[in-house]
Design a protein around this motif. Structure first.
Motif, PDB file in Angstrom:
ATOM      1  N   UNK A 150      30.083  49.436  40.665  1.00  0.00           N
ATOM      2  CA  UNK A 150      31.314  48.655  40.528  1.00  0.00           C
ATOM      3  C   UNK A 150      31.445  48.126  39.112  1.00  0.00           C
ATOM      4  N   UNK A 155      39.632  39.764  36.287  1.00  0.00           N
ATOM      5  CA  UNK A 155      40.114  39.393  37.610  1.00  0.00           C
ATOM      6  C   UNK A 155      41.276  40.279  38.029  1.00  0.00           C
ATOM      7  N   UNK A 207      44.950  43.107  40.673  1.00  0.00           N
ATOM      8  CA  UNK A 207      45.231  41.810  41.307  1.00  0.00           C
ATOM      9  C   UNK A 207      45.980  40.916  40.338  1.00  0.00           C
ATOM     10  N   UNK A 212      51.633  30.835  45.266  1.00  0.00           N
ATOM     11  CA  UNK A 212      50.372  30.093  45.395  1.00  0.00           C
ATOM     12  C   UNK A 212      49.262  30.969  45.944  1.00  0.00           C
ATOM     13  N   UNK A 214      47.457  35.324  45.803  1.00  0.00           N
ATOM     14  CA  UNK A 214      47.089  36.467  44.982  1.00  0.00           C
ATOM     15  C   UNK A 214      47.665  37.737  45.594  1.00  0.00           C
ATOM     16  N   UNK A 216      47.345  41.770  45.676  1.00  0.00           N
ATOM     17  CA  UNK A 216      46.298  42.741  45.376  1.00  0.00           C
ATOM     18  C   UNK A 216      46.758  44.121  45.818  1.00  0.00           C
TER      19      UNK A 216
ATOM     20  N   UNK B  41      44.122  25.007  44.083  1.00  0.00           N
ATOM     21  CA  UNK B  41      44.346  26.443  44.267  1.00  0.00           C
ATOM     22  C   UNK B  41      43.357  27.248  43.427  1.00  0.00           C
ATOM     23  N   UNK B  45      40.336  29.684  44.892  1.00  0.00           N
ATOM     24  CA  UNK B  45      40.147  31.093  44.520  1.00  0.00           C
ATOM     25  C   UNK B  45      38.740  31.339  43.988  1.00  0.00           C
ATOM     26  N   UNK B  50      37.793  35.055  45.232  1.00  0.00           N
ATOM     27  CA  UNK B  50      38.992  35.856  44.978  1.00  0.00           C
ATOM     28  C   UNK B  50      39.212  36.098  43.498  1.00  0.00           C
ATOM     29  N   UNK B  51      38.762  35.167  42.676  1.00  0.00           N
ATOM     30  CA  UNK B  51      38.749  35.378  41.234  1.00  0.00           C
ATOM     31  C   UNK B  51      37.331  35.140  40.759  1.00  0.00           C
ATOM     32  N   UNK B  52      36.967  35.855  39.704  1.00  0.00           N
ATOM     33  CA  UNK B  52      35.586  35.771  39.213  1.00  0.00           C
ATOM     34  C   UNK B  52      35.526  35.162  37.820  1.00  0.00           C
ATOM     35  N   UNK B  53      36.680  34.912  37.232  1.00  0.00           N
ATOM     36  CA  UNK B  53      36.728  34.389  35.873  1.00  0.00           C
ATOM     37  C   UNK B  53      37.281  32.983  35.869  1.00  0.00           C
ATOM     38  N   UNK B  57      38.491  32.531  30.623  1.00  0.00           N
ATOM     39  CA  UNK B  57      38.227  33.958  30.469  1.00  0.00           C
ATOM     40  C   UNK B  57      36.779  34.332  30.675  1.00  0.00           C
ATOM     41  N   UNK B  59      33.213  34.637  32.736  1.00  0.00           N
ATOM     42  CA  UNK B  59      32.852  34.877  34.128  1.00  0.00           C
ATOM     43  C   UNK B  59      32.283  33.594  34.715  1.00  0.00           C
ATOM     44  N   UNK B  97      32.307  41.152  46.926  1.00  0.00           N
ATOM     45  CA  UNK B  97      31.713  40.221  45.978  1.00  0.00           C
ATOM     46  C   UNK B  97      30.527  39.535  46.634  1.00  0.00           C
TER      47      UNK B  97
END
Lengths: 455, 140
Positions: A150, A155, A207, A212, A214, A216, B41, B45, B50-53, B57, B59, B97
């Motif tokens: 991966x 993001x 994504x 409010x 996401x 994808x 929010x 995430x 749902x977000x990794x950053x 910017x 990680x 993840x």
């Protein structure tokens, strides 16, 4: 590491920190496990390990040459029972056998999965997952469900390559992780029939924030893997392609999903003998309506099979309430061509550790009518007529299931479930009779208890 | 097992599972992370994978404090910890993840954040360590 053995010898490999209050209790556990089938003993031992050492999941990953490795897994110890004679209940059509009447079946829902994840670099990782459950060979040999590299570019974009799973499930991209599901199993009427769900290929996900939540979008494609077991025959995919896309919007309470996919098998020998047979019979009755029909039917039969679906799903969670609804349109081009749909819903309410729930699902698959009026003179014993009816009804399906159950999360990584399903099948290609063939009309109640765990 | 003990155990099974409740939980990041505040929010995430950053910017290294997990997710999302655990099993074993790392107490989380520009954690006390900055408060 999980060891699967079927004799007392395996007991020496039990983790030394498996808890028991007394030495006598530990000896009793070992003696019970030693007489169980090897696969069940492995699941029970792993569950005991998970219960006694959940903190291992929180330890920092081990670093080897800069790569951070983490191992974990999941399992289900399931027991299912019903009393409908001459009926085997299967949760998916890739199982060789199912739960027979008046037998406590520990195989149909039991599973053990082991996963290794390696963080190679900040944006690169590898994952491999093997699952052991009762499959099309009737044995418990592990098979690779996930095995990919991966890359997380940002993001907004990530890419995976390797052994992947078709993204069709609401509760995660897997039908094997019982702990992730509220109910004992994903809707057997719908998902139990889509077992060509593995592929070797690529998926790419884009994504972006929307409102409010996401948004994808995922594209995926590759070589199809999987199998079905119908009428005492295994049908693995010989040469096949999988491709499709999903669109999700995930908000604080609401999640929406659209999914579209195709699984194409480009070579199937199932009906290879039929076209020449039909043409030969047509030559025996030239100029008749039957000859025209036989020639038309012979030209329709091809060696490919395309399974296509287009589905939508919605999930809603607010406080203790949760609700899921899904529906999908399905078609199969395997002769004579089948068309249908599937739908399911689940409602649940969380009260502390307890979560009672209700489920409903329905799926229908009907054959397109292909007339073949065989003259009695050419078929004096009715064998061709019987064969033709068998071809038309090979995988016809009309089944509805109402379920109710309760989930009890007695530990941070374990849950007990008790569920009763009332299944009403006008015809079912999921359930088998005692001879291993798909059944006619059936109505039965299946009672299932499971212990689900992760570690 | 004696009868009174049996009923006490049976009654306890129906009690909601609750960890130690703190008056307020705060989300902290490193002072030099470039982040001054986060919305609920954004925190949702991050802690749901749902977000990794981070907004900067970089990680994110997301850290949970084990005894505070139940209270944190109840405040942030209104969900019980059993639902969160099932959610993470869904993500972890479908290759999406990996779950956040965990530490045993707030002091460990503060120390982690103070040393890591990319770390974010929730704790039950406003840190004395000037290297950590509060970016969101979650009341009881």
């Amino acid at each position: 590491m999980i060891y699967v053995m079927g004799s007392r010898r395996w007991s020496r490999y039990l983790p030394s920190h498996v808890e028991s209050n007394t030495a006598h209790g530990r000896e009793r556990l070992i003696s019970v496990l030693a007489v169980m089938p090897g696969y069940l003993a492995a699941i029970v031992a792993t569950a005991a390990f998970a219960l006694s050492a959940p903190a291992l999941a929180d330890e920092p990953p081990a670093a080897v040459d800069g790569v951070r490795w983490k191992a974990g897994g999941f399992g289900t110890l399931g027991a299912a029972w019903h009393d409908e004679d001459d009926t085997q209940f299967r949760r998916s059509v890739d199982q060789r056998r199912g739960t027979r009447a008046n037998e406590l079946d520990l195989g149909v829902d039991s599973t053990l999965g082991v996963q290794v994840h390696g963080a190679l670099a900040p944006r690169w990782s590898v994952t491999a997952q093997a699952v052991m459950n009762q499959g099309r060979h009737g044995d418990w040999g592990p098979h690779l469900v996930w095995g990919f590299v991966k890359h997380v570019h940002s993001d907004e974009f990530e890419l995976r390559a390797g052994r992947l799973v078709t993204d069709i499930y609401l509760d995660g991209d897997s039908r094997h992780v019982g702990y992730a599901y509220t109910a004992v199993r994903p809707y057997a009427d719908v998902y139990g029939r889509l077992t060509y769900d593995n592929f070797d290929g690529l998926d790419a996900t884009v994504q972006h924030a929307l409102g409010n939540g996401l948004l994808r979008f995922k594209l995926f494609g590759g070589r199809t893997r999987g199998s079905v077991f119908l009428n005492q025959e295994e049908h693995p995919v010989k040469i096949g392609r999988t491709f499709g896309a999903t669109l999700d919007w995930i908000g604080p309470e609401l999640s929406l999903k659209l999914s579209w996919g195709n699984m194409v098998s480009t070579r199937s020998d199932a009906y290879a003998a039929l076209p020449p047979t039909l043409r030969y019979l047509a030559s025996l009755a030239p100029g008749t309506d039957f000859a025209g029909q036989a020639e038309a039917r012979a030209s329709e039969i091809t060696g490919s099979n395309r399974i296509a679906y287009l589905g939508a799903a919605v999930g809603w969670e607010r406080g203790p309430f949760s609700l899921q609804l899904m529906a999908t349109d399905m078609s199969m081009t395997v002769y004579p061509r089948f068309e249908g749909w599937g739908a399911g819903g689940a409602a649940a309410y969380r009260v502390g550790r307890w979560k009672p729930y209700l489920t409903w699902s329905r799926s229908i698959l009907d054959a397109v009518d292909r007339a073949l009026d065989v003259p009695p003179a050419l078929d004096p014993h009715g064998q061709l007529r019987s064969l033709w009816q068998w071809v038309l009804g090979y995988t016809r399906h009309d089944q509805t299931t109402f379920g109710m159950g309760v989930r009890y999360d007695f530990a941070d990584n374990m849950a007990l479930k008790l569920q009763a399903d009332r299944i009403d099948a006008k015809r079912s290609s999921s359930m088998l009779d005692d001879h291993g063939y798909v059944t006619g009309p059936r109505t039965l109640t299946v009672v299932t208890a499971t212990l689900d765990f992760v570690f | 097992m004696r009868v009174p003990t049996f009923f006490a155990v049976l009654f306890a099974l129906f009690l909601p599972a609750r960890a130690v409740a703190a008056a307020e939980l705060v989300l902290i990041v490193n002072r030099d992370s470039g982040i001054s505040s986060l919305s609920r929010e954004q925190v949702s995430h991050l802690f749901l994978g749902r977000v990794k950053m981070l907004p900067s910017g970089a990680r994110a290294n997301v850290v949970e404090v084990e005894p505070l997990r139940a209270g944190f997710y109840r405040r942030l999302l209104g969900r019980e910890i059993a639902e969160i655990n099932a959610y993470w099993a869904r993500l972890q074993f479908s290759g999406r993840t990996q779950p956040p790392s965990r530490v045993s107490d707030s002091a460990s989380a503060i120390a982690r954040v103070a040393e890591d520009l990319q770390a974010i954690a929730f704790v039950d006390t406003v840190p004395d360590d000037a290297r950590a900055r509060v970016v969101l408060r979650l009341g009881p």
